[in-house]
Motif scaffolding. Structure first.
Motif, PDB file in Angstrom:
ATOM      1  N   GLY A   1      -1.516   8.324   1.487  1.00  0.00           N
ATOM      2  CA  GLY A   1      -2.802   7.752   1.879  1.00  0.00           C
ATOM      3  C   GLY A   1      -2.635   6.678   2.959  1.00  0.00           C
ATOM      4  O   GLY A   1      -3.405   6.623   3.920  1.00  0.00           O
TER       5      GLY A   1
ATOM      6  N   GLN B   1       2.120   1.980  -3.375  1.00  0.00           N
ATOM      7  CA  GLN B   1       1.081   2.531  -4.255  1.00  0.00           C
ATOM      8  C   GLN B   1       0.752   3.971  -3.896  1.00  0.00           C
ATOM      9  O   GLN B   1       0.655   4.838  -4.754  1.00  0.00           O
ATOM     10  N   ASN B   2       0.583   4.211  -2.598  1.00  0.00           N
ATOM     11  CA  ASN B   2       0.149   5.531  -2.153  1.00  0.00           C
ATOM     12  C   ASN B   2       0.643   5.751  -0.717  1.00  0.00           C
ATOM     13  O   ASN B   2      -0.058   5.424   0.251  1.00  0.00           O
TER      14      ASN B   2
ATOM     15  N   SER C   1       0.843  -1.212   0.000  1.00  0.00           N
ATOM     16  CA  SER C   1       0.000   0.000   0.000  1.00  0.00           C
ATOM     17  C   SER C   1       0.870   1.251   0.000  1.00  0.00           C
ATOM     18  O   SER C   1       0.554   2.230  -0.683  1.00  0.00           O
TER      19      SER C   1
END
Lengths: 329, 98
Positions: free
Chosen positions: A278, A274-275, A271
């Motif tokens: 966030g 990916q971001n 995660s």
């Protein structure tokens, strides 16, 4: 009653049959003489025996010797019970090697089998210098408090979790450096406003994979998993595990459970890749409230749904102003 | 009546315990020899050919050793008490074999 007591007394000192058989065989051997071997061999045997005898000339010393031999027998018994096929096939010697006087070759075979099939035994301890009364396990975690390490050597989720939740110093250079590595501006993150997360709320939401992986991460950095391999550190008194079948099976199960924690950390790392922003926000939100950032997520889903359909028109605001019923298409 | 009964039971328990101690003491030389014999047998055994001890056997032998160690401690204490009462013993130079 008296009979029961007498039998108890007799049983107290009753050695098991196999031990009595050993004693009998030894007596027979003495009566019949050692036999075989050349003179030099016999002489060496005799001097070795006398050396042993002088080191074993009091009852306490004799007990100590038997205890050490029992530990050896315990290894063999465990070997036979846990790996019967390998025991049958094995041709390894029952004598210590010149290199290692504390373990026989057969014992080493058992130690290797446990390491391969159950869990890794501590490799950096010198097995040739010492005999371990207890199972020396190899922890899979780090001593975050005492070890010397560089934060950037850790996996991404640990870098963030250690800086954010363990050290909790967001004015520190390490904090800024760590966030810079992930291209995350510090001001984009919400403040971390608790010293510990709300565990009761988090536990209630454990079914959610994202809550679960966060809990795994927090338990990992705080050495609070209940799993021996993760919680053990060298800076605290180590728990001793006896060489028994139950303990070996228990530790095996615990070592298998370690993979769940690493799977959670891998998921968080993915995660972050990916971001990062966030994911860091999500982790801080969980730490602060025990809940995922639900509202934002729902809004995002709704926005995406609006975009996809392109038909949903909400005239709620207008109708509210007029005091009419809302019309939704 | 109950009190008397309890007192009687307690007395019997004490006498049973004494009986056990005395019997152990009477068997002490035999037990000690057994320990020495077992130590020597383990030293002399032939590695692969010998019968191996099971985990239950190991526990039983360990129990015998524990009991013997307890007896040694008890005897040591009795000897030291005796030495104190008598006053002339020098415990540190008496070769009692402990």
């Amino acid at each position: 009653m008296a009979n029961i007591n007498t039998s108890k007394v007799q049983n107290v000192y009753q050695l098991p049959l196999v031990a009595r058989r050993l004693i009998e065989e030894n007596k027979q051997r003495r009566i019949c003489g050692a036999g075989g071997g050349n003179f030099l061999g016999q002489l060496e045997k005799t001097t070795a025996y006398l050396r042993w005898k002088t080191a074993c000339n009091t009852l306490v010393q004799a007990i100590g010797y038997i205890e050490s031999e029992l530990e050896r027998e315990r290894f063999y018994a465990l070997y036979r019970t846990l790996f019967p096929k390998e025991w049958k096939k094995s041709t390894a010697s029952f004598k210590p090697t010149g290199y290692n006087e504390f373990h026989t070759v057969r014992e080493f075979e058992f130690i290797e089998l446990v390491s391969d099939r159950y869990f890794p035994l501590c490799t950096w301890l010198d097995w040739s210098d010492f005999r371990f009364d207890h199972i020396p396990i190899e922890p899979v975690n780090y001593d975050f408090c005492c070890d010397e390490f560089e934060l950037q050597d850790f996996r991404p989720c640990l870098q963030f979790a250690v800086a954010a939740f363990l050290w909790r110093d967001t004015d520190d250079e390490n904090w800024f450096d760590m966030l810079a590595n992930f291209n995350v501006p510090p001001e984009a993150l919400p403040p971390i406003n608790r010293t510990t997360p709300p565990y009761s709320i988090l536990d209630a939401g454990r079914d959610n994979p994202k809550v679960q992986r966060f809990l795994h991460l927090i338990e990992f950095i705080f050495h609070d998993t209940g799993n021996t391999f993760i919680d053990t550190t060298y800076c605290q008194p180590v728990e001793f595990y006896e060489w028994t079948i139950e303990t070996l099976e228990k530790l095996k199960a615990e070592y298998e459970a370690v993979s769940e924690y690493f799977a959670s950390m891998e998921s968080i790392d993915a995660s972050i890749e990916q971001n990062a922003l966030g994911t860091f926000r999500e982790l801080i939100e969980l730490w602060n409230t025990g809940r995922l950032p639900i509202i934002k997520r729902r809004k995002k889903v709704a926005d995406r749904a609006d975009k996809d359909r392109g038909l949903l028109i909400n005239i709620l605001t207008e109708t509210e102003e007029r005091g009419e019923t809302a019309l939704t298409f | 009546m109950n009190g008397l009964k309890l007192k009687g039971e307690k007395k019997r328990r004490v006498s049973d315990a004494t009986d056990i101690c005395l019997r152990r003491l009477a068997r002490a030389p035999e037990n000690v020899n057994q320990i020495y014999d077992l130590a020597e047998s383990l030293y002399m055994r032939d590695g692969g050919a010998t019968a191996r001890l099971s985990l239950a056997d190991i526990e039983r032998v360990s129990e015998v050793l524990r009991q013997t160690e307890k007896d040694i401690e008890r005897m040591k204490k009795q000897f030291c008490d005796l030495a104190t009462v008598e006053g002339n013993f020098l415990t540190e130079i008496v070769p009692i074999g402990f």
